[in-house]
Write an enzyme that holds these catalytic residues in place. Structure first.
Site, PDB file in Angstrom:
ATOM      1  CG  ASP A 148     -42.721 -16.521 -85.333  1.00 44.87           C
ATOM      2  OD1 ASP A 148     -41.835 -16.554 -85.183  1.00 44.87           O
ATOM      3  OD2 ASP A 148     -43.546 -16.908 -86.186  1.00 44.87           O
ATOM      4  NE  ARG A 164     -46.054 -20.412 -94.402  1.00 45.63           N
ATOM      5  CZ  ARG A 164     -44.882 -19.750 -94.701  1.00 45.63           C
ATOM      6  NH1 ARG A 164     -45.214 -18.789 -95.482  1.00 45.63           N
ATOM      7  NH2 ARG A 164     -44.075 -19.770 -94.013  1.00 45.63           N
ATOM      8  CG  ASP A 212     -14.941   1.575 -59.596  1.00 46.40           C
ATOM      9  OD1 ASP A 212     -13.683   1.564 -59.759  1.00 46.40           O
ATOM     10  OD2 ASP A 212     -15.831   0.631 -60.230  1.00 46.40           O
ATOM     11  CE1 TYR A 213     -14.837   8.547 -64.331  1.00 41.15           C
ATOM     12  CE2 TYR A 213     -13.347   7.029 -65.453  1.00 41.15           C
ATOM     13  CZ  TYR A 213     -14.398   8.034 -65.375  1.00 41.15           C
ATOM     14  OH  TYR A 213     -14.736   8.676 -66.585  1.00 41.15           O
ATOM     15  CG  ASP A 214     -12.966   2.654 -65.613  1.00 37.12           C
ATOM     16  OD1 ASP A 214     -13.274   2.967 -67.060  1.00 37.12           O
ATOM     17  OD2 ASP A 214     -12.237   3.020 -64.899  1.00 37.12           O
ATOM     18  CB  ALA A 243     -40.927 -33.061 -90.871  1.00 35.08           C
ATOM     19  CE  LYS A 244     -40.986 -32.076 -84.464  1.00 35.85           C
ATOM     20  NZ  LYS A 244     -40.607 -31.262 -83.068  1.00 35.85           N
ATOM     21  CE  LYS A 247     -42.265 -23.358 -95.172  1.00 39.43           C
ATOM     22  NZ  LYS A 247     -41.902 -23.937 -93.784  1.00 39.43           N
ATOM     23  CG  ASP A 256     -18.164  -1.874 -61.686  1.00 36.59           C
ATOM     24  OD1 ASP A 256     -17.097  -1.434 -61.436  1.00 36.59           O
ATOM     25  OD2 ASP A 256     -18.112  -2.280 -62.952  1.00 36.59           O
TER      26      ASP A 256
HETATM   27  C1  GDG Z   1     -43.518 -21.544 -88.934  1.00 34.88           C
HETATM   28  C2  GDG Z   1     -41.813 -21.732 -89.234  1.00 34.88           C
HETATM   29  C3  GDG Z   1     -42.422 -23.873 -87.741  1.00 34.88           C
HETATM   30  C4  GDG Z   1     -50.109 -26.631 -95.124  1.00 34.88           C
HETATM   31  N1  GDG Z   1     -50.514 -26.761 -96.213  1.00 34.88           N
HETATM   32  C5  GDG Z   1     -51.676 -27.094 -95.731  1.00 34.88           C
HETATM   33  C6  GDG Z   1     -51.728 -27.067 -94.328  1.00 34.88           C
HETATM   34  N2  GDG Z   1     -50.561 -26.853 -93.769  1.00 34.88           N
HETATM   35  C7  GDG Z   1     -50.176 -26.910 -92.720  1.00 34.88           C
HETATM   36  C8  GDG Z   1     -49.185 -27.957 -92.334  1.00 34.88           C
HETATM   37  C9  GDG Z   1     -48.487 -27.392 -91.236  1.00 34.88           C
HETATM   38  C10 GDG Z   1     -48.403 -25.898 -91.430  1.00 34.88           C
HETATM   39  O1  GDG Z   1     -49.086 -25.494 -92.642  1.00 34.88           O
HETATM   40  C11 GDG Z   1     -46.824 -25.604 -91.998  1.00 34.88           C
HETATM   41  O2  GDG Z   1     -45.906 -25.421 -90.999  1.00 34.88           O
HETATM   42  P1  GDG Z   1     -44.786 -25.425 -91.201  1.00 34.88           P
HETATM   43  O3  GDG Z   1     -43.842 -25.835 -89.974  1.00 34.88           O
HETATM   44  O4  GDG Z   1     -44.362 -26.563 -92.159  1.00 34.88           O
HETATM   45  O5  GDG Z   1     -44.111 -23.916 -91.674  1.00 34.88           O
HETATM   46  P2  GDG Z   1     -44.481 -22.427 -91.428  1.00 34.88           P
HETATM   47  O6  GDG Z   1     -46.120 -21.982 -91.811  1.00 34.88           O
HETATM   48  O7  GDG Z   1     -43.383 -21.783 -92.325  1.00 34.88           O
HETATM   49  O8  GDG Z   1     -44.353 -22.230 -89.919  1.00 34.88           O
HETATM   50  C12 GDG Z   1     -41.780 -23.238 -89.163  1.00 34.88           C
HETATM   51  C13 GDG Z   1     -43.660 -23.446 -87.488  1.00 34.88           C
HETATM   52  O9  GDG Z   1     -43.712 -22.168 -87.541  1.00 34.88           O
HETATM   53  C14 GDG Z   1     -44.156 -23.754 -86.099  1.00 34.88           C
HETATM   54  O10 GDG Z   1     -43.470 -23.260 -85.124  1.00 34.88           O
HETATM   55  O11 GDG Z   1     -42.393 -25.387 -87.839  1.00 34.88           O
HETATM   56  O12 GDG Z   1     -40.488 -23.736 -89.234  1.00 34.88           O
HETATM   57  O13 GDG Z   1     -41.624 -21.289 -90.475  1.00 34.88           O
HETATM   58  O14 GDG Z   1     -49.210 -27.473 -90.078  1.00 34.88           O
HETATM   59  O15 GDG Z   1     -50.056 -29.028 -92.260  1.00 34.88           O
HETATM   60  N3  GDG Z   1     -53.140 -27.276 -93.735  1.00 34.88           N
HETATM   61  C15 GDG Z   1     -54.050 -27.530 -94.207  1.00 34.88           C
HETATM   62  N4  GDG Z   1     -54.126 -27.712 -95.540  1.00 34.88           N
HETATM   63  C16 GDG Z   1     -53.144 -27.123 -96.210  1.00 34.88           C
HETATM   64  O16 GDG Z   1     -53.152 -27.102 -97.560  1.00 34.88           O
HETATM   65  N5  GDG Z   1     -55.189 -27.825 -93.434  1.00 34.88           N
END
Ligand code: GDG
Length: 698
Positions: free
Chosen positions: A108, A241, A466-468, A346-347, A246, A651
């Site tokens: 990161d 967060r 060669d030059y360049d 989302a996941k 967001k 080159d």
């Molecule tokens: C960076 C990138 C990328 C949130 N609230 C609570 C809680 N969470 C956990 C969620 C999730 C994680 O925090 C947030 O992950 P995100 O992916 O939404 O976002 P970033 O923190 O910005 O992460 C992002 C990520 O890295 C991974 O590569 O997806 O785009 O910005 O897991 O569940 N967990 C708990 N309590 C909470 O209140 N326990």
């Protein structure tokens, strides 16, 4: 990373923040314990640096910039110094622990300089880097004063991966625009190394979420409570967060619009917004906190009733069980970042809807949108459009919802965090294995003592240069590549060595070469790839083959001019015996396409003539087929017998003719990358000059 780390028993290096006690003895003891018991290595960063590093450069400069918010970027030179310092501490900690063959994986935007810093101290290291957040368009990225250092920092890695192809594409554009470095879809060459590039969307540990829902009694209880509490109402969940990327204010305003435009849903839908405070010492985050609180108050004030609160706002972290219960109880997850690398929420929602029929509303600006096609897409900036999508989602028949969710679930489950990490590590292994193999198989660098010995012991010596790109770096404009006084001094020194002939063989015009080197009398000069030559010690220029008709130039020039007009930045070079179209400054993709068009056009035009169309490095050239560097080289080398020392350095593709025309015993050296018939390779002009200097001194 936790499940992966548990499998590999590797070290996990991180900054402990405030987690360590202040008193030195307790600190040292805890650090020892962490490292021995868990493999956690605390990289200490003194307080006066950590603030400028973390809140400063990482979160006040890089975070907004990489998310594409240039107006939020704070430019503070001191924080860059702290960032470099902190990265150096990480690199040192890595180098002091890494053993030969270890794989090093840096994560990161906080650590973008680490790959290069590790490589400097330990050149054979195997280093990967993953960027969790977006990489912006090159127009945004190049705003940064430190853009070059950051790119070079990353390029210290063997493998670089991004969340999406879009981010990778942006990165490649920045390499081109900032460093002038061309890349392939999956790799880029730098300093004679290959850096592998890929898009590798991160996954989550979906099993863990499913297990919580299946086995944890507390979760089941909470879920039942939530269902009962919101019975008869649709429950929407958002978890973020508290960060301006967001889209939380955008979401609240959209929700307000939805309640306004769809009065029938009032009282029947609740939005639970979990917002975890984050980076609170960064001013932008404090402002966001007030803005969100105010908006929540407004929506609840405008629409709430004694029985119903439209927005339930939790400004704190909730535990994982509570989160699992919320995800599984919610009818809809509203994931609306204005920019996000991936978005794990989302996941996680999808993982918790195993066999469920929840709906995922997903911003098209989240990396996850590229993978999760069955979600309902929204543009978080578009309040009206999003409000319509919400209405559609809430009214969607259960079968369609379940169908979409099943497809999403399958995908999230398949590409989980361990699969993702394994893919990354496999990629890194392959990248470093092929690099090592090609390095082993590839041309070695010439052994300097052997080279100088052969040089001093030979009766006669011939140097063809060669030059360049060989004696001097390639410049964006050909006229900027004039030799420095040091370089002309070096060439002059070479010509004064006994029994030594030195010649420059260039594709350039007579005018340039004459202007730069004309006053070194004993230097041989061949120009236009050897069409024209001034023999060492001779006064005048002669043509290698005489008496040609130059009328073809009148037909070819207008074609080249027409191409030049359609590609701003490109230009036609008029030489005595050749014409060339240069496109170094043209957009790389467009330039390459246009060059191919030009080659086809010219080949048709010139079929059956003694002219050849040559597509070189950012140049298409028309010249006599016989005018090539091999002809001149053979001409000059003809009188050199086996005991002579012959060296040729170049080159470019055109230098391959030079190498090919010389006896196998010659010291042929290719500069930079690219396939070659030369016996040896040197990384760049600097190294070539060092070799020549060594010959003079020997
Ligand atoms: C960076 C990138 C990328 C949130 N609230 C609570 C809680 N969470 C956990 C969620 C999730 C994680 O925090 C947030 O992950 P995100 O992916 O939404 O976002 P970033 O923190 O910005 O992460 C992002 C990520 O890295 C991974 O590569 O997806 O785009 O910005 O897991 O569940 N967990 C708990 N309590 C909470 O209140 N326990």
């Amino acid at each position: 990373m936790a499940p992966w780390m548990a499998k590999t028993h590797g070290f996990w290096l991180g900054w402990p923040g405030d987690a360590l006690p202040g008193e030195p003895e307790g600190r040292a003891r805890l650090m020892r314990e962490w490292e021995e018991e868990h493999g956690y290595v605390a990289v200490e960063i003194p307080a006066k640096i950590s603030r400028s590093f973390y809140e400063g450069y990482a979160n006040d400069t890089l975070w907004p910039l990489l998310h594409g918010f240039p107006t939020r970027v704070v430019f503070a030179p001191d924080s860059w110094v702290a960032y470099r310092d902190a990265n150096q501490r990480f690199a040192d900690a890595v180098v002091s622990r890494a053993q030969k063959g270890d794989l090093i994986w840096a994560h990161d935007y906080q650590l973008m300089l680490v790959p290069q810093m590790v490589r400097e101290q330990s050149p054979d290291s195997r280093i990967g880097f993953f960027l969790h957040i977006p990489f912006p368009s090159s127009e945004v990225f190049r705003i940064l004063p430190e853009r070059e250092e950051l790119l070079r920092g990353l390029l210290g890695a063997d493998a670089l991966a991004f969340q999406t192809h879009g981010h990778l594409h942006n990165f490649r554009r920045s390499l081109l625009q900032v460093l002038g470095l061309e890349s392939q879809m999956d790799s880029v060459q730098i300093d004679g190394r290959t850096v592998h590039l890929s898009a590798l969307p991160i996954g989550i540990q979906s099993d863990e979420w499913e297990a919580l829902l299946r086995d944890d009694r507390k979760v089941a209880k909470r879920r039942a409570e939530l269902n009962a509490r919101h019975h008869g109402r649709k429950l929407m969940i958002s978890v973020d967060r508290l960060d301006y990327t967001k889209g939380i204010p955008e979401r609240l305003r959209t929700f307000r619009r939805f309640l306004r435009s769809s009065p029938s849903w009032r009282g029947k839908v609740t939005l639970v917004q979990v917002a975890v405070p984050s980076r609170e010492r960064v001013p932008a985050y404090a402002e966001l906190r007030s803005e969100v609180s105010e908006l929540v108050g407004e929506v609840n004030g405008d629409f709430g009733t004694p029985e119903w609160q439209p927005v339930v706002y939790l400004r704190r972290a909730v535990n994982k069980q509570e989160l699992a219960a919320l995800y599984s109880a919610a009818d809809l997850a509203w994931v609306g970042p204005v920019r996000d690398g991936m978005n794990l929420v989302a996941k996680e929602y999808v993982a918790c809807q195993h066999d469920g029929d929840g709906i995922l509303l997903l911003s098209e600006f989240a990396g996850a949108a590229h993978e999760l096609g069955e979600a309902l897409r929204i543009n978080p900036y578009d309040e009206v459009g999003t409000a319509e999508v919400i209405e559609r989602a809430l009214e969607m028949p259960s079968e369609e919802r379940a169908e979409r969710m099943a497809a999403l679930h399958e995908r999230v489950h398949r590409n989980d965090a361990v699969v993702w990490a394994e893919r990354f590590i496999d990629g890194l292994r392959t990248a470093t294995a092929t690099t090592r193999k090609t390095m082993r198989k590839d041309r070695p660098t010439p052994d300097l003592p052997a080279l100088t010995a052969a040089f001093t012991q030979a009766e006669r010596r011939l140097l063809l240069l060669d030059y360049d790109g060989t004696l001097t770096d390639i410049k964006p404009r050909p006229q900027d590549a004039a030799p420095t006084p040091r370089l002309t001094g070096l060439l002059r020194d070479l010509t004064t060595l006994p029994n030594t002939t030195t010649a420059i063989i260039s594709g350039r015009s007579q005018a340039d070469i004459e202007r730069w080197f004309g006053d070194i009398p004993d230097l041989g000069l061949a120009v236009e790839h050897g069409a024209l030559m001034r023999a060492p010690g001779a006064d005048g220029w002669e043509m290698l083959r005489g008496g040609m008709d130059l009328s073809w130039k009148d037909h070819v020039a207008p074609v080249l001019e027409q191409f030049a007009a359609s590609a701003p930045g490109s230009l036609v070079e008029y030489k005595d015996y050749a014409l060339a179209w240069h496109y170094r400054l043209v957009d790389a993709e467009f330039g390459a396409w246009l060059a191919n068009e030009l080659v086809t056009t010219l080949e048709n035009l010139l079929a059956g003539t003694e002219l050849a169309v040559i597509h070189g490095n950012k140049v298409v050239e028309v010249r006599y087929a016989w005018a090539n560097k091999g002809e001149v080289a053979a001409h000059l080398a003809a009188s050199y017998r086996r005991k002579s020392f012959v060296m040729a350095v170049g080159d470019d593709r055109t230098d391959e003719d030079l190498f090919g025309s010389l006896p196998r015993s010659a010291w042929t050296i290719r500069v930079g990358t690219g396939s070659t018939t030369a016996r040896f390779r040197l990384p760049g002009p600097r190294e070539v000059r060092a070799v020549l200097r060594a010959l003079v001194e020997a």
